[in-house]
Design a protein around this motif. Structure first.
Motif, PDB file in Angstrom:
ATOM      1  N   HIS A   1       0.840  -1.203   0.000  1.00  0.00           N
ATOM      2  CA  HIS A   1       0.000   0.000   0.000  1.00  0.00           C
ATOM      3  C   HIS A   1       0.873   1.249   0.000  1.00  0.00           C
ATOM      4  N   GLY A   2       1.918   1.236   0.817  1.00  0.00           N
ATOM      5  CA  GLY A   2       2.816   2.386   0.860  1.00  0.00           C
ATOM      6  C   GLY A   2       3.452   2.663  -0.491  1.00  0.00           C
ATOM      7  N   PHE A   3       3.922   1.615  -1.155  1.00  0.00           N
ATOM      8  CA  PHE A   3       4.507   1.802  -2.483  1.00  0.00           C
ATOM      9  C   PHE A   3       3.463   2.287  -3.483  1.00  0.00           C
ATOM     10  N   ALA A   4       2.265   1.731  -3.403  1.00  0.00           N
ATOM     11  CA  ALA A   4       1.209   2.128  -4.339  1.00  0.00           C
ATOM     12  C   ALA A   4       0.844   3.600  -4.183  1.00  0.00           C
ATOM     13  N   MET A   5       0.949   4.119  -2.972  1.00  0.00           N
ATOM     14  CA  MET A   5       0.610   5.516  -2.725  1.00  0.00           C
ATOM     15  C   MET A   5       1.730   6.470  -3.132  1.00  0.00           C
ATOM     16  N   LEU A   6       2.927   5.931  -3.369  1.00  0.00           N
ATOM     17  CA  LEU A   6       4.083   6.787  -3.624  1.00  0.00           C
ATOM     18  C   LEU A   6       4.582   6.756  -5.061  1.00  0.00           C
TER      19      LEU A   6
ATOM     20  N   THR B   1       4.563   0.498 -15.397  1.00  0.00           N
ATOM     21  CA  THR B   1       4.885  -0.784 -16.010  1.00  0.00           C
ATOM     22  C   THR B   1       3.777  -1.214 -16.966  1.00  0.00           C
ATOM     23  N   PHE B   2       4.143  -2.038 -17.938  1.00  0.00           N
ATOM     24  CA  PHE B   2       3.184  -2.496 -18.945  1.00  0.00           C
ATOM     25  C   PHE B   2       2.025  -3.237 -18.279  1.00  0.00           C
ATOM     26  N   VAL B   3       2.339  -4.292 -17.539  1.00  0.00           N
ATOM     27  CA  VAL B   3       1.338  -4.935 -16.684  1.00  0.00           C
ATOM     28  C   VAL B   3       1.438  -4.255 -15.321  1.00  0.00           C
ATOM     29  N   PRO B   4       0.389  -3.584 -14.866  1.00  0.00           N
ATOM     30  CA  PRO B   4       0.504  -2.761 -13.656  1.00  0.00           C
ATOM     31  C   PRO B   4       0.846  -3.570 -12.409  1.00  0.00           C
ATOM     32  N   PHE B   5       1.669  -2.964 -11.560  1.00  0.00           N
ATOM     33  CA  PHE B   5       1.905  -3.540 -10.242  1.00  0.00           C
ATOM     34  C   PHE B   5       0.615  -3.526  -9.421  1.00  0.00           C
ATOM     35  N   PHE B   6      -0.052  -2.365  -9.445  1.00  0.00           N
ATOM     36  CA  PHE B   6      -1.175  -2.131  -8.542  1.00  0.00           C
ATOM     37  C   PHE B   6      -2.468  -1.901  -9.318  1.00  0.00           C
ATOM     38  N   LYS B   7      -3.581  -2.145  -8.650  1.00  0.00           N
ATOM     39  CA  LYS B   7      -4.886  -1.954  -9.273  1.00  0.00           C
ATOM     40  C   LYS B   7      -5.005  -0.525  -9.805  1.00  0.00           C
ATOM     41  N   ARG B   8      -5.572  -0.405 -10.988  1.00  0.00           N
ATOM     42  CA  ARG B   8      -5.745   0.923 -11.574  1.00  0.00           C
ATOM     43  C   ARG B   8      -6.631   1.785 -10.675  1.00  0.00           C
ATOM     44  N   GLY B   9      -6.162   3.001 -10.420  1.00  0.00           N
ATOM     45  CA  GLY B   9      -6.917   3.918  -9.579  1.00  0.00           C
ATOM     46  C   GLY B   9      -6.795   3.649  -8.094  1.00  0.00           C
ATOM     47  N   TYR B  10      -5.890   2.738  -7.701  1.00  0.00           N
ATOM     48  CA  TYR B  10      -5.795   2.366  -6.287  1.00  0.00           C
ATOM     49  C   TYR B  10      -5.485   3.574  -5.406  1.00  0.00           C
TER      50      TYR B  10
ATOM     51  N   SER C   1      -3.550 -10.197  -1.957  1.00  0.00           N
ATOM     52  CA  SER C   1      -3.143  -8.852  -1.549  1.00  0.00           C
ATOM     53  C   SER C   1      -4.065  -7.797  -2.141  1.00  0.00           C
ATOM     54  N   LEU C   2      -4.533  -6.886  -1.305  1.00  0.00           N
ATOM     55  CA  LEU C   2      -5.489  -5.868  -1.733  1.00  0.00           C
ATOM     56  C   LEU C   2      -4.944  -4.904  -2.790  1.00  0.00           C
ATOM     57  N   PRO C   3      -3.694  -4.427  -2.687  1.00  0.00           N
ATOM     58  CA  PRO C   3      -3.250  -3.430  -3.675  1.00  0.00           C
ATOM     59  C   PRO C   3      -2.887  -3.994  -5.043  1.00  0.00           C
ATOM     60  N   LEU C   4      -2.561  -5.283  -5.149  1.00  0.00           N
ATOM     61  CA  LEU C   4      -1.935  -5.801  -6.361  1.00  0.00           C
ATOM     62  C   LEU C   4      -2.906  -5.991  -7.512  1.00  0.00           C
ATOM     63  N   ASP C   5      -2.335  -5.933  -8.726  1.00  0.00           N
ATOM     64  CA  ASP C   5      -3.081  -6.197  -9.954  1.00  0.00           C
ATOM     65  C   ASP C   5      -2.490  -7.446 -10.611  1.00  0.00           C
ATOM     66  N   GLY C   6      -2.315  -7.433 -11.922  1.00  0.00           N
ATOM     67  CA  GLY C   6      -1.895  -8.625 -12.646  1.00  0.00           C
ATOM     68  C   GLY C   6      -0.440  -8.989 -12.503  1.00  0.00           C
ATOM     69  N   GLU C   7       0.399  -8.055 -12.070  1.00  0.00           N
ATOM     70  CA  GLU C   7       1.820  -8.328 -11.850  1.00  0.00           C
ATOM     71  C   GLU C   7       2.012  -8.647 -10.384  1.00  0.00           C
TER      72      GLU C   7
ATOM     73  N   LEU D   1      -5.706  -8.641 -20.787  1.00  0.00           N
ATOM     74  CA  LEU D   1      -5.993  -7.541 -21.707  1.00  0.00           C
ATOM     75  C   LEU D   1      -6.607  -6.365 -20.950  1.00  0.00           C
ATOM     76  N   LYS D   2      -7.511  -6.657 -20.047  1.00  0.00           N
ATOM     77  CA  LYS D   2      -8.110  -5.601 -19.230  1.00  0.00           C
ATOM     78  C   LYS D   2      -7.064  -4.954 -18.332  1.00  0.00           C
ATOM     79  N   SER D   3      -6.142  -5.750 -17.804  1.00  0.00           N
ATOM     80  CA  SER D   3      -5.110  -5.238 -16.915  1.00  0.00           C
ATOM     81  C   SER D   3      -4.246  -4.186 -17.598  1.00  0.00           C
ATOM     82  N   VAL D   4      -3.963  -4.391 -18.893  1.00  0.00           N
ATOM     83  CA  VAL D   4      -3.142  -3.427 -19.628  1.00  0.00           C
ATOM     84  C   VAL D   4      -3.998  -2.448 -20.425  1.00  0.00           C
ATOM     85  N   ASN D   5      -5.298  -2.451 -20.132  1.00  0.00           N
ATOM     86  CA  ASN D   5      -6.224  -1.482 -20.722  1.00  0.00           C
ATOM     87  C   ASN D   5      -6.324  -1.614 -22.242  1.00  0.00           C
ATOM     88  N   ARG D   6      -6.417  -2.873 -22.697  1.00  0.00           N
ATOM     89  CA  ARG D   6      -6.583  -3.142 -24.123  1.00  0.00           C
ATOM     90  C   ARG D   6      -7.912  -3.857 -24.345  1.00  0.00           C
TER      91      ARG D   6
END
Length: 371
Positions: free
Chosen positions: A62-67, A72-81, A235-241, A331-336
């Motif tokens: 969460h701390g990293f996601a806020m900072l 990255t191509f495949v996001p670390f964190f959920k979009r808009g987190y 994990s709550l903050p993570l996305d596809g990566e 595909l959704k993760s990378v907004n395609r």
């Protein structure tokens, strides 16, 4: 995704904690902060790859996601987190040290982009207390293993020194942990507990899908890639990566996205597959790119695409009925858009050279032994 830095003597979190009593030449004992506590025990040998959650891992991420800027191509964190978290904190009229120190902490990423690799640090610890004790030990020793009074302490210091190599990095780490402590007490702990309660049925469903269906199908692959046992963390903050850490055949951690709804439970399975193949995907890329491609960053892009494509190959070979869902998820993760031909869109989005693709297929064939 697995760590991009080489760590020294990766010891267990228990050894780290026991090393934190004192530092030669230090000034006083260790500090146990009042942040997030542990949420799971070490997996029972009778349970293969249990599904767990851990608050201290989520707090750190969460701390990293806020900072950091997630580019990255495949996001670390959920979009808009980060935006969603800011909205929740504003509604609760909460301002923490993480907010107050945000600009100072963010500035260090520009000077040392490798700090993002420190996202993996909490995976080596069982609790927030163990992590903060080790950080205190490390900071008081000025990052020098020679200041330790035991081999365990030296190993703990060397472990963090691989991620935080300079005095400025150690100052950043000290401020980051201090800020997370305050963030936890003012906001994140209560938010995390609420989310666990609201998503308990999702966790149960993911566990059922994993243990009864998909893990048994993938177990041969896991066994043959030195991943026979470990723990899956939602994990709550993570996305596809996701985030993965290997520490021996029987001690692995795969951290994946925590789906919001029962209908999305399959998303966790998709990211598990993605993370499970990341090792052979990395080998396929590293063996088939030039030094120039590595220098220009193209190799990193291929690494990301190869992990996604490798996960699809593993799903196709073990659970083909969810391949369409896997491709749509990434595909959704990378907004395609998926379009009318999901397979074509997926292949075009996650492009690989023929040599990398063929190497990935060959390695998967060898590991699965002709399944």
């Amino acid at each position: 995704m697995r760590p991009l830095v080489r760590v020294f003597g990766l010891a267990s979190a228990v050894a780290f904690a026991s090393a934190c009593a004192s530092v030669g030449g230090g000034t006083g004992g260790s500090t146990t902060s009042g942040g997030a506590g542990p949420t799971s025990e070490q997996p029972s040998p009778a349970i293969i790859w249990p599904i767990k959650t851990r608050e201290h891992v989520d707090l750190w991420l969460h701390g990293f996601a806020m900072l950091q800027e997630d580019t990255t191509f495949v996001p670390f964190f959920k979009r808009g987190y980060s935006t969603d978290m800011i909205v929740l904190k504003n509604r609760a009229n909460v301002v923490s040290q993480l907010d107050a120190n945000r600009d100072k902490l963010r500035a260090r990423f520009a000077l040392n982009p490798q700090l993002i690799n420190a996202q993996f640090v909490p995976l080596s610890f069982s609790t927030w207390s163990e992590l903060t004790q080790t950080v205190d030990l490390f900071v008081r020793a000025n990052g020098d293993p020679r200041a330790a009074s035991s081999q365990q302490q030296a190993g703990a210091i060397a472990y963090l020194a691989a991620y935080f190599q300079t005095g400025a990095d150690r100052d950043w780490l000290r401020l980051f942990v201090q800020s997370l402590d305050d963030e936890s007490s003012r906001f994140y702990h209560s938010y995390w507990v609420q989310q666990q309660r609201e998503r308990s049925n999702v966790l149960d469903l993911v566990d059922t899908l994993w243990q009864r269906t998909y893990r048994p199908r993938m177990q041969r692959f896991l066994n043959n890639t030195q991943q026979a046992q470990g723990t899956v963390l939602l994990s709550l903050p993570l996305d596809g990566e996701g985030r993965s850490l290997t520490n021996g055949k029987q001690s692995n951690t795969i951290t994946v996205s925590f789906p919001e709804r029962p209908s999305d439970a399959g998303e966790a399975i998709y990211v598990i597959a993605h993370e499970a193949v990341s090792g052979i995907a990395s080998t396929a890329v590293n063996d088939n790119i030039t030094p120039e491609q590595r220098r220009t960053g193209l190799g990193e892009r291929y690494q990301s695409a190869a992990a996604v494509r490798g996960g699809a190959l593993l799903i196709q070979r073990t659970s083909p009925e969810i391949l369409d869902g896997y491709m749509r998820y990434y595909l959704k993760s990378v907004n395609r858009p998926a379009g009318s031909n999901v397979q074509a869109a997926f292949t075009a989005t996650f492009t690989l050279t023929d040599t990398i693709r063929d190497a990935l297929v060959r390695q998967l064939d060898v590991v699965l032994g002709g399944i």
